[in-house]
Design a protein around this motif. Sequence first.
Motif, PDB file in Angstrom:
ATOM      1  N   CYS A 126      -4.570 -10.643   4.885  1.00 45.64           N
ATOM      2  CA  CYS A 126      -4.616  -9.363   4.175  1.00 45.64           C
ATOM      3  C   CYS A 126      -5.101  -8.268   5.119  1.00 45.64           C
ATOM      4  O   CYS A 126      -5.982  -8.502   5.946  1.00 45.64           O
ATOM      5  CB  CYS A 126      -5.584  -9.439   2.993  1.00 45.64           C
ATOM      6  SG  CYS A 126      -4.905 -10.283   1.579  1.00 45.64           S
ATOM      7  N   ILE A 127      -4.522  -7.094   4.974  1.00 47.94           N
ATOM      8  CA  ILE A 127      -4.991  -5.935   5.727  1.00 47.94           C
ATOM      9  C   ILE A 127      -5.083  -4.743   4.778  1.00 47.94           C
ATOM     10  O   ILE A 127      -4.377  -4.685   3.771  1.00 47.94           O
ATOM     11  CB  ILE A 127      -4.074  -5.595   6.930  1.00 47.94           C
ATOM     12  CG1 ILE A 127      -2.639  -5.322   6.477  1.00 47.94           C
ATOM     13  CG2 ILE A 127      -4.119  -6.681   7.968  1.00 47.94           C
ATOM     14  CD1 ILE A 127      -1.751  -4.797   7.585  1.00 47.94           C
ATOM     15  N   PHE A 137       0.038  -7.257   4.172  1.00 49.09           N
ATOM     16  CA  PHE A 137      -0.406  -8.468   4.866  1.00 49.09           C
ATOM     17  C   PHE A 137       0.435  -8.690   6.104  1.00 49.09           C
ATOM     18  O   PHE A 137       1.563  -8.221   6.209  1.00 49.09           O
ATOM     19  CB  PHE A 137      -0.389  -9.706   3.957  1.00 49.09           C
ATOM     20  CG  PHE A 137       0.662  -9.718   2.909  1.00 49.09           C
ATOM     21  CD1 PHE A 137       0.433  -9.155   1.661  1.00 49.09           C
ATOM     22  CD2 PHE A 137       1.900 -10.280   3.148  1.00 49.09           C
ATOM     23  CE1 PHE A 137       1.406  -9.161   0.686  1.00 49.09           C
ATOM     24  CE2 PHE A 137       2.879 -10.301   2.173  1.00 49.09           C
ATOM     25  CZ  PHE A 137       2.625  -9.730   0.948  1.00 49.09           C
ATOM     26  N   GLU A 138      -0.179  -9.355   7.050  1.00 51.14           N
ATOM     27  CA  GLU A 138       0.493  -9.669   8.310  1.00 51.14           C
ATOM     28  C   GLU A 138       0.875 -11.134   8.329  1.00 51.14           C
ATOM     29  O   GLU A 138       0.091 -12.001   7.940  1.00 51.14           O
ATOM     30  CB  GLU A 138      -0.421  -9.350   9.493  1.00 51.14           C
ATOM     31  CG  GLU A 138      -0.630  -7.869   9.681  1.00 51.14           C
ATOM     32  CD  GLU A 138      -1.423  -7.525  10.932  1.00 51.14           C
ATOM     33  OE1 GLU A 138      -2.058  -8.434  11.521  1.00 51.14           O
ATOM     34  OE2 GLU A 138      -1.402  -6.345  11.320  1.00 51.14           O
ATOM     35  N   LEU A 139       2.100 -11.392   8.790  1.00 47.96           N
ATOM     36  CA  LEU A 139       2.622 -12.743   8.911  1.00 47.96           C
ATOM     37  C   LEU A 139       2.798 -13.077  10.382  1.00 47.96           C
ATOM     38  O   LEU A 139       3.595 -12.436  11.072  1.00 47.96           O
ATOM     39  CB  LEU A 139       3.997 -12.862   8.252  1.00 47.96           C
ATOM     40  CG  LEU A 139       4.123 -12.720   6.756  1.00 47.96           C
ATOM     41  CD1 LEU A 139       5.599 -12.751   6.361  1.00 47.96           C
ATOM     42  CD2 LEU A 139       3.384 -13.835   6.075  1.00 47.96           C
ATOM     43  N   THR A 151       4.253 -10.807  15.126  1.00 47.67           N
ATOM     44  CA  THR A 151       3.573 -10.577  13.856  1.00 47.67           C
ATOM     45  C   THR A 151       4.339  -9.523  13.079  1.00 47.67           C
ATOM     46  O   THR A 151       4.691  -8.475  13.620  1.00 47.67           O
ATOM     47  CB  THR A 151       2.114 -10.111  14.080  1.00 47.67           C
ATOM     48  OG1 THR A 151       1.431 -11.109  14.839  1.00 47.67           O
ATOM     49  CG2 THR A 151       1.399  -9.892  12.767  1.00 47.67           C
ATOM     50  N   PHE A 152       4.614  -9.830  11.821  1.00 45.39           N
ATOM     51  CA  PHE A 152       5.289  -8.888  10.932  1.00 45.39           C
ATOM     52  C   PHE A 152       4.277  -8.360   9.920  1.00 45.39           C
ATOM     53  O   PHE A 152       3.427  -9.110   9.434  1.00 45.39           O
ATOM     54  CB  PHE A 152       6.431  -9.568  10.172  1.00 45.39           C
ATOM     55  CG  PHE A 152       7.538 -10.049  11.057  1.00 45.39           C
ATOM     56  CD1 PHE A 152       8.479  -9.165  11.553  1.00 45.39           C
ATOM     57  CD2 PHE A 152       7.648 -11.388  11.389  1.00 45.39           C
ATOM     58  CE1 PHE A 152       9.510  -9.610  12.370  1.00 45.39           C
ATOM     59  CE2 PHE A 152       8.669 -11.849  12.198  1.00 45.39           C
ATOM     60  CZ  PHE A 152       9.602 -10.952  12.698  1.00 45.39           C
ATOM     61  N   GLN A 153       4.389  -7.087   9.603  1.00 44.78           N
ATOM     62  CA  GLN A 153       3.564  -6.500   8.554  1.00 44.78           C
ATOM     63  C   GLN A 153       4.443  -6.277   7.332  1.00 44.78           C
ATOM     64  O   GLN A 153       5.474  -5.624   7.412  1.00 44.78           O
ATOM     65  CB  GLN A 153       2.948  -5.176   8.993  1.00 44.78           C
ATOM     66  CG  GLN A 153       2.032  -4.578   7.939  1.00 44.78           C
ATOM     67  CD  GLN A 153       1.256  -3.377   8.465  1.00 44.78           C
ATOM     68  OE1 GLN A 153       0.748  -3.415   9.583  1.00 44.78           O
ATOM     69  NE2 GLN A 153       1.190  -2.331   7.676  1.00 44.78           N
ATOM     70  N   GLN A 161      10.534  -4.035  -4.163  1.00 42.95           N
ATOM     71  CA  GLN A 161      10.559  -3.176  -2.978  1.00 42.95           C
ATOM     72  C   GLN A 161       9.475  -3.611  -1.994  1.00 42.95           C
ATOM     73  O   GLN A 161       8.391  -4.024  -2.397  1.00 42.95           O
ATOM     74  CB  GLN A 161      10.340  -1.719  -3.368  1.00 42.95           C
ATOM     75  CG  GLN A 161      11.391  -1.190  -4.312  1.00 42.95           C
ATOM     76  CD  GLN A 161      11.067   0.215  -4.780  1.00 42.95           C
ATOM     77  OE1 GLN A 161      10.000   0.739  -4.527  1.00 42.95           O
ATOM     78  NE2 GLN A 161      11.994   0.822  -5.478  1.00 42.95           N
ATOM     79  N   TYR A 162       9.795  -3.486  -0.722  1.00 43.86           N
ATOM     80  CA  TYR A 162       8.826  -3.803   0.317  1.00 43.86           C
ATOM     81  C   TYR A 162       9.251  -3.142   1.601  1.00 43.86           C
ATOM     82  O   TYR A 162      10.400  -2.745   1.770  1.00 43.86           O
ATOM     83  CB  TYR A 162       8.709  -5.329   0.519  1.00 43.86           C
ATOM     84  CG  TYR A 162       9.965  -5.936   1.104  1.00 43.86           C
ATOM     85  CD1 TYR A 162      10.122  -6.066   2.491  1.00 43.86           C
ATOM     86  CD2 TYR A 162      10.998  -6.363   0.294  1.00 43.86           C
ATOM     87  CE1 TYR A 162      11.265  -6.601   3.026  1.00 43.86           C
ATOM     88  CE2 TYR A 162      12.155  -6.905   0.825  1.00 43.86           C
ATOM     89  CZ  TYR A 162      12.288  -7.025   2.190  1.00 43.86           C
ATOM     90  OH  TYR A 162      13.421  -7.553   2.728  1.00 43.86           O
ATOM     91  N   GLY A 163       8.306  -3.046   2.513  1.00 46.76           N
ATOM     92  CA  GLY A 163       8.592  -2.612   3.856  1.00 46.76           C
ATOM     93  C   GLY A 163       8.205  -3.745   4.792  1.00 46.76           C
ATOM     94  O   GLY A 163       7.242  -4.469   4.532  1.00 46.76           O
ATOM     95  N   LEU A 164       8.939  -3.931   5.864  1.00 46.15           N
ATOM     96  CA  LEU A 164       8.624  -4.994   6.810  1.00 46.15           C
ATOM     97  C   LEU A 164       8.876  -4.446   8.202  1.00 46.15           C
ATOM     98  O   LEU A 164       9.916  -3.838   8.472  1.00 46.15           O
ATOM     99  CB  LEU A 164       9.508  -6.231   6.574  1.00 46.15           C
ATOM    100  CG  LEU A 164       9.154  -7.417   7.457  1.00 46.15           C
ATOM    101  CD1 LEU A 164       9.104  -8.687   6.630  1.00 46.15           C
ATOM    102  CD2 LEU A 164      10.144  -7.566   8.574  1.00 46.15           C
ATOM    103  N   ARG A 165       7.901  -4.643   9.076  1.00 46.98           N
ATOM    104  CA  ARG A 165       8.070  -4.185  10.465  1.00 46.98           C
ATOM    105  C   ARG A 165       7.315  -5.130  11.387  1.00 46.98           C
ATOM    106  O   ARG A 165       6.362  -5.790  10.987  1.00 46.98           O
ATOM    107  CB  ARG A 165       7.583  -2.756  10.638  1.00 46.98           C
ATOM    108  CG  ARG A 165       6.140  -2.542  10.331  1.00 46.98           C
ATOM    109  CD  ARG A 165       5.786  -1.037  10.312  1.00 46.98           C
ATOM    110  NE  ARG A 165       4.432  -0.831   9.886  1.00 46.98           N
ATOM    111  CZ  ARG A 165       3.446  -0.480  10.675  1.00 46.98           C
ATOM    112  NH1 ARG A 165       3.665  -0.279  11.950  1.00 46.98           N
ATOM    113  NH2 ARG A 165       2.229  -0.322  10.212  1.00 46.98           N
ATOM    114  N   SER A 166       7.780  -5.190  12.607  1.00 48.28           N
ATOM    115  CA  SER A 166       7.127  -5.983  13.631  1.00 48.28           C
ATOM    116  C   SER A 166       5.982  -5.161  14.208  1.00 48.28           C
ATOM    117  O   SER A 166       6.177  -4.007  14.594  1.00 48.28           O
ATOM    118  CB  SER A 166       8.120  -6.353  14.729  1.00 48.28           C
ATOM    119  OG  SER A 166       7.491  -7.100  15.719  1.00 48.28           O
TER     120      SER A 166
END
Length: 168
Positions: A126-127, A137-139, A151-153, A161-166
């Motif tokens: 969790c962040i 959260f970071e994966l 690491t993906f956030q 809906q979501y946002g995903l970025r490296s």
Amino acid sequence: MQAPLRLIALFYVNFVGFVGFVFFISTAANAATERWERHHVMASPEKTSEVVASSWEGGAWSYSDMSGHFKLLYTQNEASASSESLAQRVYLQWVRTDQAESELVYSIALKEVSSVPTFTFEQPQCIEFDGKACGAFELGATHVFEESSTTFQVEPGGLGQYGLRSVR
């Protein structure tokens, strides 16, 4: 002189009608595809050739008169689930917990990392994000073939809906 104007007007009306028709069909096709994709994503892993390898629950969401927490499901192909470095798909789920029994409200695959599964994932961390203690959260992920780490956030939004970025 009036005949060419009539032809131009007729051409213009037909052209505008054709463009409108193409736009309508395109919009309808996109909506139907989106509904099908959502239906496909909502399918439980038990109904596919995937098995749930692990899961995680955390964070919080609210939408309209509902609230609950997020759940991540990591799935693997059933045929080769015994392999240690098998690539995984990740599903983000919105679980309603503000009533007597919890209820899955929405489920969607993180398409950026699940369309062609090439990563194995660690449990998320969790962040703080958007003023919430566990708003994102970071994966941690390891590429199965290249053995590189990233690491993906994941930043969940409204339902579906979501946002995903490296980030690393």
